[in-house]
Write a protein that holds these residues in place. Sequence first.
Motif, PDB file in Angstrom:
ATOM      1  N   THR A  55       0.861  -1.175   0.000  1.00 33.94           N
ATOM      2  CA  THR A  55       0.000   0.000   0.000  1.00 33.94           C
ATOM      3  C   THR A  55       0.897   1.224   0.000  1.00 33.94           C
ATOM      4  O   THR A  55       1.720   1.399   0.899  1.00 33.94           O
ATOM      5  N   TYR A  56       0.752   2.059  -1.029  1.00 32.03           N
ATOM      6  CA  TYR A  56       1.543   3.280  -1.177  1.00 32.03           C
ATOM      7  C   TYR A  56       0.655   4.474  -0.850  1.00 32.03           C
ATOM      8  O   TYR A  56      -0.359   4.687  -1.489  1.00 32.03           O
ATOM      9  N   TYR A  57       1.062   5.259   0.149  1.00 29.63           N
ATOM     10  CA  TYR A  57       0.322   6.460   0.533  1.00 29.63           C
ATOM     11  C   TYR A  57       0.991   7.659  -0.120  1.00 29.63           C
ATOM     12  O   TYR A  57       2.194   7.874   0.041  1.00 29.63           O
ATOM     13  N   SER A  58       0.212   8.433  -0.847  1.00 26.83           N
ATOM     14  CA  SER A  58       0.733   9.570  -1.579  1.00 26.83           C
ATOM     15  C   SER A  58      -0.064  10.818  -1.234  1.00 26.83           C
ATOM     16  O   SER A  58      -0.839  10.834  -0.279  1.00 26.83           O
ATOM     17  N   LEU A  59       0.111  11.839  -2.028  1.00 22.19           N
ATOM     18  CA  LEU A  59      -0.518  13.137  -1.804  1.00 22.19           C
ATOM     19  C   LEU A  59      -1.982  13.085  -2.234  1.00 22.19           C
ATOM     20  O   LEU A  59      -2.304  13.239  -3.402  1.00 22.19           O
ATOM     21  N   GLY A  60      -2.891  12.816  -1.306  1.00 24.46           N
ATOM     22  CA  GLY A  60      -4.314  12.814  -1.598  1.00 24.46           C
ATOM     23  C   GLY A  60      -4.897  11.488  -2.031  1.00 24.46           C
ATOM     24  O   GLY A  60      -6.087  11.400  -2.308  1.00 24.46           O
ATOM     25  N   PHE A  61      -4.098  10.439  -2.085  1.00 23.35           N
ATOM     26  CA  PHE A  61      -4.618   9.130  -2.481  1.00 23.35           C
ATOM     27  C   PHE A  61      -3.706   8.032  -1.968  1.00 23.35           C
ATOM     28  O   PHE A  61      -2.593   8.281  -1.508  1.00 23.35           O
ATOM     29  N   LYS A  62      -4.216   6.806  -2.044  1.00 23.22           N
ATOM     30  CA  LYS A  62      -3.392   5.633  -1.770  1.00 23.22           C
ATOM     31  C   LYS A  62      -3.604   4.622  -2.883  1.00 23.22           C
ATOM     32  O   LYS A  62      -4.665   4.573  -3.511  1.00 23.22           O
TER      33      LYS A  62
END
Length: 100
Positions: A55-62
């Motif tokens: 699971t990659y957590y990014s800027l405003g989404f995953k």
Amino acid sequence: MKKKLLIVLISMICIFTIFIVEECIRLKVNDNSIPLIVFHIDENYSNDSKQLDSTYYSLGFKTEINYYLDDNSSSDNYMYNVVGKEFHLFNIIMLWAWIV
């Protein structure tokens, strides 16, 4: 003063929207791609280590990506194939998903 603040706010929202749309399209089209900006990664291996869920957590989404160990892998070289992907806007709303 209020007009300048409104212009800055609207331009920031437009830039963020363009970034989310670009990432959404790029991640859906390219199987092995990961988000450009990554804040945190959660990786879970199955008991037999043949499946990896990242699971990659990014800027405003995953983005959740499911990998499965390739049969051609060796003990020195692990090769995983992508078998599924999910895109969650604001970590809640699922925009798209696919499973092989």
